[in-house]
Scaffold this motif. Sequence first.
Motif, short mmCIF file in Angstrom:
data_model
loop_
_atom_site.label_atom_id
_atom_site.label_comp_id
_atom_site.label_asym_id
_atom_site.label_seq_id
_atom_site.Cartn_x
_atom_site.Cartn_y
_atom_site.Cartn_z
N GLN A 1 -13.81 -5.24 -15.80
CA GLN A 1 -13.42 -4.98 -17.01
C GLN A 1 -14.22 -6.16 -17.68
O GLN A 1 -14.79 -5.52 -18.69
CB GLN A 1 -12.14 -5.44 -17.15
CG GLN A 1 -10.81 -4.86 -16.74
CD GLN A 1 -10.89 -5.72 -15.26
OE1 GLN A 1 -11.16 -5.93 -14.78
NE2 GLN A 1 -9.59 -5.66 -14.91
N VAL A 2 -14.71 -7.01 -17.32
CA VAL A 2 -15.34 -8.13 -18.39
C VAL A 2 -17.35 -7.69 -18.38
O VAL A 2 -17.52 -7.69 -19.81
CB VAL A 2 -15.36 -9.53 -17.43
CG1 VAL A 2 -16.33 -10.89 -18.44
CG2 VAL A 2 -14.09 -10.19 -16.77
N GLY B 1 -6.74 -5.95 -19.67
CA GLY B 1 -6.23 -7.02 -19.17
C GLY B 1 -6.22 -8.24 -19.82
O GLY B 1 -6.73 -9.26 -19.75
N PHE B 2 -6.76 -7.73 -21.06
CA PHE B 2 -7.23 -8.77 -22.04
C PHE B 2 -6.10 -8.30 -23.54
O PHE B 2 -6.13 -7.96 -24.13
CB PHE B 2 -8.36 -8.20 -22.67
CG PHE B 2 -9.72 -9.16 -22.25
CD1 PHE B 2 -9.86 -10.23 -22.50
CD2 PHE B 2 -10.17 -8.43 -21.27
CE1 PHE B 2 -11.06 -11.48 -21.64
CE2 PHE B 2 -11.33 -9.03 -20.06
CZ PHE B 2 -11.30 -10.93 -20.87
N GLU B 3 -5.03 -9.18 -23.25
CA GLU B 3 -3.85 -9.42 -24.15
C GLU B 3 -3.89 -10.45 -25.33
O GLU B 3 -4.04 -10.11 -27.05
CB GLU B 3 -2.52 -9.35 -23.71
CG GLU B 3 -1.33 -8.77 -23.34
CD GLU B 3 -1.32 -8.35 -22.54
OE1 GLU B 3 -0.13 -8.57 -23.14
OE2 GLU B 3 -1.40 -8.61 -20.96
N GLY C 1 -12.09 -13.26 -25.73
CA GLY C 1 -11.22 -12.74 -25.73
C GLY C 1 -10.63 -13.41 -24.02
O GLY C 1 -11.38 -14.02 -23.85
N ARG D 1 -8.36 -14.00 -20.73
CA ARG D 1 -7.23 -13.03 -20.06
C ARG D 1 -5.96 -14.23 -19.97
O ARG D 1 -6.69 -15.49 -20.14
CB ARG D 1 -7.34 -13.29 -18.59
CG ARG D 1 -9.30 -12.13 -18.90
CD ARG D 1 -10.03 -12.49 -17.32
NE ARG D 1 -8.52 -10.96 -16.99
CZ ARG D 1 -8.34 -9.98 -16.11
NH1 ARG D 1 -9.52 -9.60 -16.39
NH2 ARG D 1 -8.28 -9.50 -15.30
N ASP E 1 -3.46 -15.17 -17.64
CA ASP E 1 -3.99 -15.65 -16.13
C ASP E 1 -4.64 -16.68 -16.42
O ASP E 1 -5.09 -17.69 -15.56
CB ASP E 1 -4.21 -14.68 -15.01
CG ASP E 1 -4.93 -13.92 -15.09
OD1 ASP E 1 -5.63 -13.77 -16.14
OD2 ASP E 1 -5.51 -12.69 -14.54
N ASP E 2 -5.60 -17.07 -17.09
CA ASP E 2 -7.17 -18.02 -18.00
C ASP E 2 -6.08 -18.94 -18.09
O ASP E 2 -7.47 -20.09 -18.74
CB ASP E 2 -8.37 -17.40 -18.21
CG ASP E 2 -9.12 -16.55 -17.04
OD1 ASP E 2 -9.09 -16.66 -16.13
OD2 ASP E 2 -9.85 -16.06 -17.76
N HIS F 1 -14.65 -15.33 -23.10
CA HIS F 1 -15.33 -14.07 -23.18
C HIS F 1 -15.77 -13.30 -24.50
O HIS F 1 -14.78 -13.03 -25.51
CB HIS F 1 -14.41 -13.07 -22.40
CG HIS F 1 -14.60 -12.91 -21.55
ND1 HIS F 1 -15.74 -13.31 -19.81
CD2 HIS F 1 -13.26 -13.38 -20.76
CE1 HIS F 1 -14.60 -13.52 -18.58
NE2 HIS F 1 -13.86 -13.89 -19.19
#
Lengths: 353, 266
Positions: free
Chosen positions: A195-196, A236-238, A275, A277, A279-280, A351
């Motif tokens: 995705q990235v 996965g980028f909220e 962006g 993530r 979980d980051d 990102h």
Amino acid sequence: MRTVSIRVERLSKKWKNFSIPDVSLRVANDEYFVIVGPTGAGKTLLLELIAGFHKPDSGKIWINDVDVTAFPPERRGIGFVPQEYMLFPHMTVAENVEFGLKMHNIQQSERKKNVKEVLEFMELSSIRDRLPMTLSGGEEQKTALARALIIKPKILLLDEPLSALDVNTQKKMQNELKKLHEELKITTVHVTHNQVEALILADRLAVIKDGTIIQTGSPEQVFHKPKDDFVARFVGFENLFEGKILENHGGVARIDIGGVTVEAVTEKVENCVVGVRPDDIIVSKRSFRSSIRNTLKGKLIDFVDMGSLVSLTVNVDTASFVALITKRSFLEMKLKKGSGVYLSFKASAVHVI
Amino acid sequence: MKEGWLRERSPFIIASAIFGFLMLVFILLPIINTVALSVDKLGSALMSFEARDAIFMSFYAAFLATLFTFIFGVPLAYTLARYDFPGKSIIDASIDLPILIPHDAAGIALLLLFGPRTMIGTGFSSIGINFVDTLFGIVLAMAFVSSPFMIRSAEDAFKAINPDVEKVARSLGASNFKAFLHVTFPLAFRGILTGCLLTWARSISEFGAVIILASVPRTAPVYLYDVFGNQGLGAAVAITALLIITAVVIFVIIKLVTAKPLKPVY
């Protein structure tokens, strides 16, 4: 609206375990178009249908307004870089690059001149006489690109061009691809499960699942307004924000995202989309300064128990972040709605699109 | 572990070593013995016109048989390696049949099809090709029994090549045939060469099928059989040694070709 370079109309194909029931898409001239989806979604099959390696069961394909559906690959004017690059192992870098010209019956003097130019352009001159087995991943990829580009294809088709590389080379080659596209302005279709990669490279992208395109649009559209659960979960980028770059010092930028300032690793100097993530993001009750570049103070607005993980919604000023933490750390921190928390994430985890 | 496996003196290891050694002796002793017995006679055997003609005939006919299986076998191997089609498993299995059929039976099967007074035999006869007691018959028999070696070697070589390499060639303007010629064939070359050598070697050693179709002109194994039948064991020793030495030389060449990369590939 730019002119259409690739038009796929109601394409269907069953092949081995893969099936594409009904796909239509348009790629504009000069566009960098990314097809992104999980493994087994039929991405490669779709790309190879455009390339002409398979005959569709039904549907049509146009390249620059020519119906190429019945054309063999060698008459479609495509540049193709398959997974793992597939350099010809019995030829040197220069011979690999020269191959397409030979197949097009270009005279030898002309070929030598062209090869020299392309090798110089791709910065491959120093390794021109090496065999593929002696090359690094990045060199292999550049050779494969040079080999595809020398025949001046109308469109460039890339199948997972970055997945065979180590993480550092991946970043570097991502930039190379971007630069290359900006310089050559060649219509590009890039297939990936990452995705990235899609986010960073795509002018527009299509999310594909089970051979069906779920959503097409600019990265901002797809990541901001995922059409359904699948897209939302897959991308996965909220945490996406409109950003304004305040300053950029040697590739580390300070970016304003609605009253909050974050640091990010980027070359960009104008407006952008940022962006992070979920979980980051590290969540803590106390601020701790370390090599982590971004620490933001916020308020826990809401949380959703997802089993072993807990999804937190944290407001920092006007920006709303989503962070994922383990159930255990959630319980250990004794968090409840209204708690003050600190969010930390590395500058490299931001990102910038 | 490889190192010191003899030091671990378990009965199993010791028994394996003894049995293995006996197997080796069983294979090597007859060969060494024959060569040893004939050392002084090798020169005179080579001097005999009949022996030389027979060996030459074997080499020549085997070369033609190899050429034949190359022309027809390599395309079959490529098809099997690249494409899926209904009935492929049956075709795949039938390729090995020539190895399983007793070779004199294979000879008779060929005779029933290509012999005089058969439809195919008469057809070929009308263009001057007869298969009984001719070079053509020898080549036919050799090609039949040794074709699996060519097909399997080439098939393995083709299977080892990623089809994506051919796709790239196609995208760069190569037709199907040009992609095969410039990319696939060079990459499969070593495997195909091995197939050629194996086919050639197997053809030289063929006796059963050859003698049914063509007892003349005599190939080396047929000549040996004649000498043994007419002049006895003693007379056959030298020519036997000669055939063994030839086989060993071919074998060494095959080993060299398969073990040493001509070019670093993959």
